[in-house]
Write a protein that holds these residues in place. Structure first.
Motif, PDB file in Angstrom:
ATOM      1  N   LEU A 239     -11.162  54.778  12.852  1.00  0.00           N
ATOM      2  CA  LEU A 239     -12.586  54.877  13.152  1.00  0.00           C
ATOM      3  C   LEU A 239     -13.343  53.666  12.607  1.00  0.00           C
ATOM      4  O   LEU A 239     -14.312  53.209  13.217  1.00  0.00           O
ATOM      5  N   ALA A 240     -12.902  53.152  11.462  1.00  0.00           N
ATOM      6  CA  ALA A 240     -13.519  51.935  10.945  1.00  0.00           C
ATOM      7  C   ALA A 240     -13.301  50.778  11.920  1.00  0.00           C
ATOM      8  O   ALA A 240     -14.203  49.959  12.155  1.00  0.00           O
ATOM      9  N   ARG A 241     -12.108  50.710  12.506  1.00  0.00           N
ATOM     10  CA  ARG A 241     -11.835  49.653  13.483  1.00  0.00           C
ATOM     11  C   ARG A 241     -12.580  49.892  14.788  1.00  0.00           C
ATOM     12  O   ARG A 241     -13.037  48.943  15.442  1.00  0.00           O
ATOM     13  N   LEU A 242     -12.689  51.156  15.184  1.00  0.00           N
ATOM     14  CA  LEU A 242     -13.381  51.477  16.435  1.00  0.00           C
ATOM     15  C   LEU A 242     -14.838  51.040  16.390  1.00  0.00           C
ATOM     16  O   LEU A 242     -15.386  50.552  17.391  1.00  0.00           O
ATOM     17  N   HIS A 243     -15.477  51.211  15.238  1.00  0.00           N
ATOM     18  CA  HIS A 243     -16.901  50.881  15.086  1.00  0.00           C
ATOM     19  C   HIS A 243     -17.094  49.568  14.323  1.00  0.00           C
ATOM     20  O   HIS A 243     -18.092  49.386  13.630  1.00  0.00           O
ATOM     21  N   HIS A 244     -16.148  48.657  14.460  1.00  0.00           N
ATOM     22  CA  HIS A 244     -16.199  47.407  13.706  1.00  0.00           C
ATOM     23  C   HIS A 244     -17.467  46.600  14.020  1.00  0.00           C
ATOM     24  O   HIS A 244     -17.902  46.515  15.168  1.00  0.00           O
ATOM     25  N   ARG A 245     -18.026  46.021  12.958  1.00  0.00           N
ATOM     26  CA  ARG A 245     -19.157  45.095  13.077  1.00  0.00           C
ATOM     27  C   ARG A 245     -18.852  43.855  12.245  1.00  0.00           C
ATOM     28  O   ARG A 245     -18.183  43.929  11.217  1.00  0.00           O
ATOM     29  N   LYS A 246     -19.378  42.723  12.681  1.00  0.00           N
ATOM     30  CA  LYS A 246     -19.096  41.475  11.974  1.00  0.00           C
ATOM     31  C   LYS A 246     -19.690  41.455  10.568  1.00  0.00           C
ATOM     32  O   LYS A 246     -19.195  40.732   9.696  1.00  0.00           O
ATOM     33  N   ASP A 247     -20.754  42.220  10.346  1.00  0.00           N
ATOM     34  CA  ASP A 247     -21.396  42.212   9.033  1.00  0.00           C
ATOM     35  C   ASP A 247     -20.832  43.271   8.087  1.00  0.00           C
ATOM     36  O   ASP A 247     -21.329  43.429   6.966  1.00  0.00           O
ATOM     37  N   LEU A 248     -19.801  44.003   8.533  1.00  0.00           N
ATOM     38  CA  LEU A 248     -19.190  45.042   7.703  1.00  0.00           C
ATOM     39  C   LEU A 248     -17.703  44.750   7.509  1.00  0.00           C
ATOM     40  O   LEU A 248     -17.087  44.036   8.290  1.00  0.00           O
ATOM     41  N   THR A 249     -17.144  45.336   6.468  1.00  0.00           N
ATOM     42  CA  THR A 249     -15.709  45.252   6.220  1.00  0.00           C
ATOM     43  C   THR A 249     -15.259  46.573   5.614  1.00  0.00           C
ATOM     44  O   THR A 249     -16.072  47.488   5.425  1.00  0.00           O
ATOM     45  N   HIS A 250     -13.982  46.676   5.295  1.00  0.00           N
ATOM     46  CA  HIS A 250     -13.488  47.931   4.716  1.00  0.00           C
ATOM     47  C   HIS A 250     -12.370  47.637   3.740  1.00  0.00           C
ATOM     48  O   HIS A 250     -11.733  46.571   3.789  1.00  0.00           O
TER      49      HIS A 250
END
Length: 253
Positions: free
Chosen positions: A150-161
């Motif tokens: 889900l983190a990859r599905l909703h990936h944004r350039k300004d976020l990481t995990h």
């Protein structure tokens, strides 16, 4: 008179984060006459569609109601925390639950992790969806704990995990109504489990091709006596055996 026969089809639902492409591709190769209808639905409604007979099978998240659904666990996902790129936890390779003690941890209504006690500080309101929670993380409101897919599905350039240790994990399973274990369901189970088309556990094993006789083995089986007899037959003519000439004629001195 009976009405026209309805062409068979297979209805598969899957939850966000699951990638069914490889299994659908194999299905289309093996079942070209049975179209597969693929529908993505949220985790909760997916279970309801299976119970109500609106789908033949589903790639869903556990747990499921085992009184009406059969399920085959497929894999368990890694749990991660989604943060802005300038968050302090990005300095580490992995994070513990205690590292989030001072953060607001968002808890969307469609959460699939089943927390007993959510880490960190609670938000004033729960976001409706994981996608909404991601937007709040990007706005600096808090952080989100979710399965890696889900983190990859909703990936944004300004976020990481980062991987989150000691956190609940989400498992994905193939589920179907127990009372409707059809031949097509069995076919899809075989595909998901990696069975070949000729597997003895599959529903439609292909007929084995007839092997050509092994000439070498036949010659070994015949033995020397049979081969000598065959040479004798090839050397005869008109059914009368000829005496072989023994060596060269001697010259008279």
């Amino acid at each position: 008179m009976t009405g026209p026969e309805v062409s068979p089809s297979f209805r598969l639902v899957y939850v966000p984060g699951v990638m069914p492409d490889k299994w659908v591709r194999v299905w289309n190769e093996r079942q070209p006459d049975v179209p597969l209808t693929l529908t993505q639905v949220p985790a909760g409604p997916a279970h309801g569609m299976l119970r109500d007979g609106e789908a033949d099978a589903g790639l869903v998240r556990l747990p499921v109601d085992r009184t009406v659904l059969s399920a085959i666990p497929l894999y368990t996902e890694r749990t991660v925390v989604v943060v802005p790129k300038d968050h302090l936890v990005t300095a580490a390779d992995s994070v513990t639950v205690e590292d989030l003690a001072d953060d607001i941890v968002l808890h969307p209504l469609d959460d699939v992790l089943g927390w007993e006690t959510l880490p960190g500080r609670p938000a004033l309101e729960r976001p409706a969806t994981t996608a909404d929670a991601i937007e709040l993380v990007a706005a600096g409101i808090g952080v989100l704990v979710a399965p890696l897919s889900l983190a990859r599905l909703h990936h944004r350039k300004d976020l990481t995990h980062r991987p989150l240790e000691d956190a609940p994990a989400s498992s994905v399973a193939l589920a179907w109504p127990e009372a409707a274990t059809t031949d097509l369901v069995e076919d899809f189970i075989g595909i998901v489990r990696g069975r070949t088309v000729n597997s003895t556990r599959g529903r439609r094993p292909q007929p084995a091709q007839e092997k050509k006789p092994d000439r070498k083995q036949e010659r070994k089986k015949d033995g020397p006596a049979a081969r000598n007899a065959a040479r004798g037959r090839r050397g005869t003519g008109g059914g009368t055996a000829k005496n072989p000439r023994r060596g060269k004629p001697r010259r008279r001195s």
